[in-house]
Scaffold this active site. Structure first.
Site, short mmCIF file in Angstrom:
data_model
loop_
_atom_site.label_atom_id
_atom_site.label_comp_id
_atom_site.label_asym_id
_atom_site.label_seq_id
_atom_site.Cartn_x
_atom_site.Cartn_y
_atom_site.Cartn_z
CE LYS A 154 0.19 -4.62 3.05
NZ LYS A 154 -0.37 -5.80 2.56
CB THR A 214 -0.89 0.11 1.29
OG1 THR A 214 -1.62 1.18 1.42
CG2 THR A 214 -0.11 -0.30 2.61
CG ASP A 215 -1.17 5.00 -0.89
OD1 ASP A 215 -1.81 4.42 -0.16
OD2 ASP A 215 -1.83 5.72 -1.49
CD GLU A 216 -3.51 3.67 4.55
OE1 GLU A 216 -3.26 3.45 5.60
OE2 GLU A 216 -4.67 3.74 3.66
CE1 TYR A 238 -3.41 -2.46 5.64
CE2 TYR A 238 -3.38 -0.12 5.47
CZ TYR A 238 -3.24 -1.54 4.69
OH TYR A 238 -3.38 -1.87 3.52
P1 NAD Z 1 -9.84 -7.18 2.36
O1 NAD Z 1 -9.73 -7.04 3.81
O2 NAD Z 1 -11.04 -6.97 1.63
O3 NAD Z 1 -9.38 -8.96 2.29
C1 NAD Z 1 -8.40 -9.41 2.73
C2 NAD Z 1 -8.31 -11.09 2.53
O4 NAD Z 1 -7.36 -11.71 3.19
C3 NAD Z 1 -9.80 -11.57 3.02
O5 NAD Z 1 -10.53 -12.29 2.05
C4 NAD Z 1 -9.38 -12.33 4.30
O6 NAD Z 1 -10.23 -13.48 4.61
C5 NAD Z 1 -8.01 -12.78 3.95
N1 NAD Z 1 -7.06 -12.86 5.01
C6 NAD Z 1 -6.99 -12.05 6.13
N2 NAD Z 1 -6.33 -12.82 7.11
C7 NAD Z 1 -5.71 -13.72 6.49
C8 NAD Z 1 -5.03 -14.97 7.05
N3 NAD Z 1 -4.25 -14.77 7.98
N4 NAD Z 1 -4.62 -16.14 6.18
C9 NAD Z 1 -5.41 -16.14 4.97
N5 NAD Z 1 -5.96 -15.06 4.47
C10 NAD Z 1 -6.19 -14.03 5.40
O7 NAD Z 1 -8.41 -6.56 1.62
P2 NAD Z 1 -8.26 -5.72 0.42
O8 NAD Z 1 -8.72 -4.35 0.56
O9 NAD Z 1 -8.78 -6.37 -0.70
O10 NAD Z 1 -6.69 -5.71 0.46
C11 NAD Z 1 -5.78 -6.59 -0.12
C12 NAD Z 1 -4.41 -6.44 -0.13
O11 NAD Z 1 -4.00 -5.10 -0.83
C13 NAD Z 1 -3.85 -6.01 1.25
O12 NAD Z 1 -2.56 -6.38 1.54
C14 NAD Z 1 -3.82 -4.54 1.47
O13 NAD Z 1 -2.74 -4.16 2.07
C15 NAD Z 1 -3.50 -4.10 0.07
N6 NAD Z 1 -4.12 -2.88 -0.50
C16 NAD Z 1 -5.24 -2.52 -0.44
C17 NAD Z 1 -6.03 -1.27 -0.89
C18 NAD Z 1 -7.35 -0.88 -0.80
O14 NAD Z 1 -7.76 0.21 -1.01
N7 NAD Z 1 -8.18 -1.89 -0.39
C19 NAD Z 1 -4.95 -0.31 -1.61
C20 NAD Z 1 -3.64 -0.76 -1.78
C21 NAD Z 1 -3.31 -1.91 -1.08
O1 DAU Z 2 -4.19 4.17 0.69
C1 DAU Z 2 -4.28 2.59 0.39
C2 DAU Z 2 -5.16 2.36 1.59
O2 DAU Z 2 -6.63 2.70 1.32
C3 DAU Z 2 -5.18 0.70 1.67
O3 DAU Z 2 -3.98 0.13 2.06
C4 DAU Z 2 -6.24 0.24 3.14
O4 DAU Z 2 -6.18 -1.33 2.92
C5 DAU Z 2 -7.42 0.82 2.64
O5 DAU Z 2 -8.60 0.34 3.49
C6 DAU Z 2 -7.55 2.18 2.10
O6 DAU Z 2 -6.97 2.62 3.39
P1 DAU Z 2 -7.98 4.50 3.92
O7 DAU Z 2 -8.14 4.41 5.28
O8 DAU Z 2 -7.66 5.34 2.88
O9 DAU Z 2 -9.46 3.86 3.41
P2 DAU Z 2 -11.07 4.07 4.03
O10 DAU Z 2 -12.03 3.74 3.03
O11 DAU Z 2 -10.91 3.39 5.49
O12 DAU Z 2 -11.08 5.64 4.13
C7 DAU Z 2 -10.86 6.36 3.21
C8 DAU Z 2 -10.70 7.78 3.61
O13 DAU Z 2 -12.26 8.19 4.22
C9 DAU Z 2 -9.89 7.99 4.77
O14 DAU Z 2 -9.46 9.55 4.64
C10 DAU Z 2 -10.91 8.07 6.02
C11 DAU Z 2 -12.34 8.56 5.37
N1 DAU Z 2 -13.55 7.82 5.88
C12 DAU Z 2 -13.41 6.62 6.15
C13 DAU Z 2 -14.63 5.80 6.67
C14 DAU Z 2 -14.88 4.56 6.76
C15 DAU Z 2 -14.58 8.73 6.52
O15 DAU Z 2 -14.49 9.97 6.43
N2 DAU Z 2 -15.67 8.08 7.02
C16 DAU Z 2 -15.49 6.82 7.10
O16 DAU Z 2 -16.83 6.11 7.59
#
Ligand code: NAD
Ligand code: DAU
Length: 352
Positions: free
Chosen positions: A162, A132-134, A158
Site C-alpha cells: 500500500k 491505510t494508516d498502516e 500488505y
Molecule cells: P476487501 O478485501 O474487502 O475488498 C477488496 C475488493 O477489491 C474486493 O471486492 C476484491 O474483489 C477487489 N479486488 C481485489 N483485487 C482486485 C483486482 N486486481 N482488480 C479488481 N478488483 C480487485 O477490502 P476492504 O477492506 O474493503 O479495503 C478496501 C480498500 O480500503 C483497500 O485499498 C484497503 O487498503 C483500504 N483500507 C481498508 C481498511 C479496512 O479497515 N478494511 C482501512 C483503511 C484502508
Molecule cells: O488500519 C487499517 C487496516 O486495518 C487496513 O488497512 C486493513 O486492510 C485491514 O485489514 C485492517 O488491518 P488489521 O490487521 O488491523 O485488521 P485485522 O482485522 O486483521 O486485525 C485487527 C487486529 O486484531 C490486529 O491487531 C490483529 C488482531 N487479530 C486479528 C484476527 C483476524 C486477532 O487478534 N485475531 C484474529 O483472528
C-alpha cells in the site's frame, strides 16, 4: 458518473451504496471478484440504473482504456486492493500484483484518459486513492497519533504494497500533473465486512460457539471507524479536497483488541444469549501475528479543520449497529463462508 474499483468488497460496497444514496450520481463498479468480492452486498441496487458492474481486473490495461473511453467518468475512486495482513504474510505476491502493479496500471490508464479530456473536464477530473494508516508503521504507547507528515514505515507485505501504491500516486501527480487525492484511513468495521477480519470473525465464531482467536496478549491497539463514516469522508475529500494533498481519516477511537472482543461478547450476551454461558468463555489466546504492529492511531484534525468532517458514530453506537446487522443477515454470512474461506481458516489457524 464515477468509476469505483473494488466496489464489491467491504468498503467498496458500502461506498457504492452510500454514494448513490447521498449523491444520486451513477457508479461504474470494476471488481475482479476475488474471495473478498461479493455482489450480494449490492443486491439492493440490482435494478438501479445508477449502478453498473464490470467483472474485471485493474491490471488489465486494455479493459481500463475501453471502460474510460466508453463511460467517460469525471473521477476514479480507487478502492480495490488485497487488504488482509495475515494473507499478505502467507502469500505476498497477490499484494504486489494488485496493490502495486494494479495501481500503476490504473494510474497509467487514468493519465492517458485525463490527457485527452477537454480543458474543463480535465480541470475537474480527480483520481482518489483509498489507502491505510498502516503505511505509517507502528506507534509506541505514548507516541502522538499519525499526522499526514508522519514518515512511511510499513512493516507487513500488505502495508509495504500500500505504501508503494501511495508513492506511485504521489509521483503521478508531481511528475505528470494527474489531479490526485489520497486518504489514509484507520480500521473500519460495519456491515458487509468479510469474516476474516477481527470484528466480523469474532461475531460469527461466537455465534457458532467456536474459539475467539486473540493474537498474542491482545493489547495491540487499533483506531476503529464505522465504515459509513469513512465513505462520508471520501465524499468530502473528493468534492473539496486540495489536489495533491493527503488526508488522514480516523475514528478517535483507540481500543486494545481484547477490549473489542469483550465488547462484542457482551453485546451478543445481551442480544443473543447462549445458554452455555457468556460468549467471553470462548476467548482463546493464540500465537501472535509475525511482525504485528503494536498500535495505530490517527490524527484526523486536518480533515476536520479543512473540510469539516468528523465521524458521526461513536464506537458504542457503531459496534451495536454492526452486531445487530450480523444477527439480522445470517444468510449473507452463510453464503460468504464459501469453500475458499474455509480453506483460509485452516491455513491461518491450524498451526497457531
Ligand atoms: P476487501 O478485501 O474487502 O475488498 C477488496 C475488493 O477489491 C474486493 O471486492 C476484491 O474483489 C477487489 N479486488 C481485489 N483485487 C482486485 C483486482 N486486481 N482488480 C479488481 N478488483 C480487485 O477490502 P476492504 O477492506 O474493503 O479495503 C478496501 C480498500 O480500503 C483497500 O485499498 C484497503 O487498503 C483500504 N483500507 C481498508 C481498511 C479496512 O479497515 N478494511 C482501512 C483503511 C484502508
Ligand atoms: O488500519 C487499517 C487496516 O486495518 C487496513 O488497512 C486493513 O486492510 C485491514 O485489514 C485492517 O488491518 P488489521 O490487521 O488491523 O485488521 P485485522 O482485522 O486483521 O486485525 C485487527 C487486529 O486484531 C490486529 O491487531 C490483529 C488482531 N487479530 C486479528 C484476527 C483476524 C486477532 O487478534 N485475531 C484474529 O483472528
Amino acid at each position: 458518473m464515477i468509476l469505483a474499483t473494488g466496489g464489491a468488497g467491504f468498503i467498496g460496497a458500502n461506498f457504492v451504496l452510500d454514494w448513490i444514496a447521498a449523491t444520486g450520481e451513477a457508479v461504474l463498479n470494476l471488481d475482479a471478484l476475488t474471495y473478498a468480492g461479493n455482489l450480494e452486498s449490492l443486491a439492493s441496487l440490482n435494478s438501479d440504473p445508477r449502478h453498473a458492474f464490470v467483472h474485471g481486473d485493474i491490471t488489465d490495461r486494455p479493459l481500463l482504456d475501453r471502460l474510460l473511453a466508453e463511460h467517460r467518468p469525471r473521477a476514479i475512486v480507487h478502492v480495490a486492493a488485497e487488504s488482509h495482513v495475515d494473507r499478505s504474510i502467507h502469500g505476498p505476491a497477490a499484494f504486489v500484483r494488485t496493490n502495486v502493479e494494479g495501481t500503476f496500471t490504473l494510474l497509467e490508464a487514468a493519465r492517458a484518459y485525463w490527457g485527452g479530456l477537454a480543458t474543463n473536464d480535465k480541470a475537474g477530473f480527480r483520481f482518489h486513492h483509498v489507502s491505510t494508516d498502516e503505511v505509517y508503521g507502528s506507534l509506541a504507547a505514548g507516541d502522538a497519533p499519525f499526522t499526514e507528515r508522519h514518515a512511511y514505515e510499513p512493516n507487513s507485505p500488505y502495508s509495504a504494497s500500500k505504501a508503494a501504491s501511495d508513492h506511485l500516486v504521489r509521483a503521478w501527480h508531481h511528475t505528470y500533473g494527474l489531479p490526485v487525492l489520497t486518504t489514509n484511513c484507520s480500521n473500519n468495521y460495519g456491515p458487509y465486512h468479510f469474516p476474516e477480519k477481527l470484528i466480523p470473525l469474532m461475531i460469527v465464531n461466537a455465534l457458532a460457539a467456536k474459539p475467539l482467536p486473540v493474537y498474542g496478549d491482545g493489547q495491540q491497539v487499533r483506531d476503529w471507524l464505522y465504515v459509513r463514516d469513512h465513505c462520508a469522508a471520501i465524499r468530502e475529500v473528493l468534492a473539496r479536497g486540495v489536489v495533491g494533498e493527503t488526508y488522514n481519516i480516523g475514528g478517535w477511537n483507540e481500543k486494545p483488541n481484547i477490549e473489542i472482543v469483550r465488547t462484542v461478547c457482551a453485546l451478543l450476551d445481551e442480544m443473543r444469549p447462549d445458554p452455555a454461558g457468556s460468549h467471553a468463555r470462548l476467548i482463546t489466546h493464540v500465537a501472535d501475528r509475525p511482525g504485528h504492529d503494536r498500535r495505530y492511531a490517527i490524527d484526523a484534525r486536518k480533515l476536520e479543520r479543512e473540510l469539516g468532517w468528523r465521524p458521526a458514530e461513536t464506537f458504542e453506537t457503531g459496534i451495536r449497529k454492526t452486531v445487530r446487522w450480523y444477527l439480522d443477515h445470517a444468510d449473507w454470512v452463510a453464503r460468504v463462508q464459501s469453500g475458499a474461506y474455509r480453506d483460509w481458516v485452516a491455513t491461518n489457524y491450524s498451526a497457531r
